[in-house]
Write an enzyme that holds these catalytic residues in place. Structure first.
Site, PDB file in Angstrom:
ATOM      1  N   ASP A 220     -52.252  -7.317  -3.252  1.00 61.51           N
ATOM      2  CA  ASP A 220     -52.430  -8.187  -4.272  1.00 61.51           C
ATOM      3  C   ASP A 220     -53.126  -8.753  -4.523  1.00 61.51           C
ATOM      4  O   ASP A 220     -54.184  -8.985  -2.938  1.00 61.51           O
ATOM      5  CB  ASP A 220     -51.353  -9.689  -4.218  1.00 61.51           C
ATOM      6  CG  ASP A 220     -51.190 -10.004  -5.128  1.00 61.51           C
ATOM      7  OD1 ASP A 220     -51.197  -9.204  -6.623  1.00 61.51           O
ATOM      8  OD2 ASP A 220     -51.868 -10.936  -4.794  1.00 61.51           O
ATOM      9  N   GLU A 269     -51.008   3.225  13.427  1.00 59.86           N
ATOM     10  CA  GLU A 269     -50.591   3.132  14.497  1.00 59.86           C
ATOM     11  C   GLU A 269     -48.750   4.036  14.351  1.00 59.86           C
ATOM     12  O   GLU A 269     -48.599   4.429  15.580  1.00 59.86           O
ATOM     13  CB  GLU A 269     -49.621   1.646  15.166  1.00 59.86           C
ATOM     14  CG  GLU A 269     -50.831   0.973  15.512  1.00 59.86           C
ATOM     15  CD  GLU A 269     -51.205  -0.537  15.942  1.00 59.86           C
ATOM     16  OE1 GLU A 269     -51.823  -1.359  15.990  1.00 59.86           O
ATOM     17  OE2 GLU A 269     -49.981  -0.851  15.896  1.00 59.86           O
TER      18      GLU A 269
END
Length: 562
Positions: A220, A269
């Site tokens: 956002d 990751e």
């Protein structure tokens, strides 16, 4: 790691041409009977979403919130609002989505927390200059006694971007004290992204949801995190970005990309890497692309088609430019016509050509009466535009209810409105509630099958747009979306297209590398089909009627299979 993984083989590039369906949870489906849509409601409709043919869902905020801004005022970034469910409900929803080969994108709100967040509660209770206040932007006021805000910065929702608190500690306890910054509602204090503690905490949040099986994040107001807070604060006369060199006071500063490089390290990751898409309302496209670079978030919304008039020349120009920009950034383009923040595109297209943003606001304030709209034309154009867009290379973002041909509910009564814009502008800007009205599922059931009496009232005309009123009905908007998304998945190929010369100025005609062609007539009158079009190969048409052999109806899109 969460055990809920997609049944689909791991694919690091799944997002590049995905069809993503935005769910505004409070308005999708109410399974618990309190008038608010919830996560069990989403799970209950997973079969519907699978049959629709989308590749992913994007969930607007579902976190604990006072709903001062529809959930974008977040109390706790690592939990579920108890009115919407529990973490167990979230896990069950993710499992159901993945079982249906649907990925899950979560909304993350990094620019501001809510004023009920533990950090902000601690900041208000602490002294000026404390580590607790350093997580936000607290400043002394101007004027003889600090009675004026620290700057002239405006809030997006109307009024100033500063609110003064009463101090609770020290010799000034009980007296007016410092001011805090909020670019949106006063219940949404802006976080200080110069603070390493803020940065690390959001890394923890990203891992928390990725570990629970989330496949990506919608970010956002991604362009607003970093501000120039050097004293004296510079003036900001408007909320527009006026420069393209990264030195704007509040938005699109160069330093923000260091933050997203850190996010990318976290997202990488995982296998496959988690995706992210930036909501960055940046007018300079070369700067918007920085959010989409592979070392950053990886993708950024472009709202160009959403803001464009319904015209062949405009659409052709935008598509050509956006595809070239996406190729340059290493991302894929995004396409969107409607979301939770804008008037639904069936309504925008129903208004007279040239209706600008102020006129749209006036139309809402009039309850949808001035200027007069043409809903038949609006829906016809919306269907044509969407089918044009779904054929493009890149990802397509759809907003819940557009597959039902829903219009804006422009005549919501004043006492039902909840958007903070309505209140902060002194009832002069109606806001976004009209696009957030809960969905109609069953035409003849109470509350149209949504659940209990919904938090925003549904109009009577929703009955003709309900899911069960359109299912298996040839030519319905729902069946058009289902057919188009099925063919899209079947025909989708490399991320290129070539334009085919069109004999009419109102036509836009393009072809994908496998020979799949898309032809749109943006004009109101029928036109002759180009000689190259084999009518026997038309597999999807946005139009409900056909004017005659060898012709394409006005404001209609067709797909021609290879």
């Amino acid at each position: 790691m969460n055990e809920h993984v997609s049944n689909a083989a791991p694919d690091a590039n799944w997002w590049r041409q995905a069809a993503v369906y935005q769910i505004y949870p409070r308005s999708f489906a109410d399974a618990t009977g309190d008038g608010l849509g919830d996560l069990p409601g989403v799970t209950s409709r997973m079969g519907y979403l699978q049959e629709l043919g989308i590749d992913a869902i994007w969930l607007s905020p579902f976190y604990p919130s006072a709903l001062a801004d529809g959930g974008y005022d977040v109390d706790d970034y690592r939990n579920v609002d108890p009115r919407l469910g529990t973490l167990a409900d979230f896990d069950a929803m993710v499992a159901a989505a993945h079982a249906a080969n649907i990925r899950v994108i979560a909304d993350v709100v990094p620019n501001h927390s809510s004023n009920r967040h533990d950090w902000f509660t601690a900041a208000r209770a602490a002294a000026p200059g404390s580590p607790e206040r350093a997580r936000y932007h607290f400043h002394d006021g101007l004027g003889e006694n600090g009675e004026l805000p620290p700057s002239d910065w405006p809030s997006h929702f109307g009024g100033p971007a500063w609110t003064r608190i009463n101090e609770t500690t020290g010799e000034n306890a009980g007296a007016p004290g410092q001011w805090y910054l909020h670019l949106f509602a006063s219940e949404q204090p802006d976080l200080n992204w110069e603070n390493p503690e803020v940065r690390e905490d959001f890394h923890t949040t990203l891992r928390f949801w990725a570990d629970r099986g989330v496949d990506g994040f919608r970010v956002d107001v991604a362009h607003a995190l970093v501000k120039d807070m050097k004293l004296p604060l510079r003036s900001k006369p408007s909320l527009e970005i006026l420069v393209d060199d990264g030195t704007d006071v509040l938005f699109d500063r160069d330093e923000v990309h260091e933050i997203y490089a850190g996010w990318r390290s976290v997202l990488n990751e995982y296998d496959p890497p988690r995706i992210a898409v930036a909501e960055a309302w940046v007018p300079f496209t070369h700067r918007r692309l920085r959010y989409a670079q592979p070392t950053g978030l990886g993708q950024a919304f472009n709202f160009d088609l959403l803001q464009a008039p319904f015209a062949a020349t405009e659409f052709r120009s935008i598509v050509a430019r956006c595809l070239a920009e996406a190729q340059a950034s290493g991302a894929s383009s995004t396409w969107v016509f409607s979301n939770h923040d804008v008037i639904r595109h069936a309504s925008r297209y129903s208004l007279p050509d040239g209706t600008d943003a102020p006129a749209l606001e006036a139309w809402l304030l009039s309850g949808g009466s001035e200027p007069a709209s043409d809903p038949v034309r609006g829906l016809r154009r919306a269907r044509a535009a969407t089918l044009f867009m779904l054929g493009l290379p890149g990802s397509a973002y759809l907003y819940q209810g557009e597959e039902l041909g829903l219009f804006e509910v422009a005549d919501l009564p004043a006492d039902a409105l909840q958007d903070p814009t309505w209140f902060r502008t002194g009832n002069t800007v109606k806001g976004r509630d009209g696009t957030r009205v809960p969905l109609p599922w069953k035409a003849r059931e109470t509350n149209f099958g949504f659940g209990a009496a919904p938090w925003l009232p549904q109009p009577a005309w929703f009955a003709e747009h309900a899911v069960d009123a359109q299912e298996a009905v040839p030519g319905s908007t729902l069946e058009l979306y289902r057919s188009a998304l099925t063919w899209r998945r079947r025909l989708q190929t490399h991320e290129e297209l070539s334009w085919i010369s069109a004999p009419e100025a109102t036509l836009a005609h393009y072809e994908r590398p496998n020979g799949w062609a898309v032809l749109t007539n943006f004009g109101a009158a029928p036109v002759d089909l180009p000689p190259s079009v084999d009518e026997s190969k038309i597999v999807v048409s946005s139009g409900a009627t056909k004017p005659g052999p060898g012709q394409l109806a006005g404001e209609t899109t067709i797909w021609i299979a290879p």
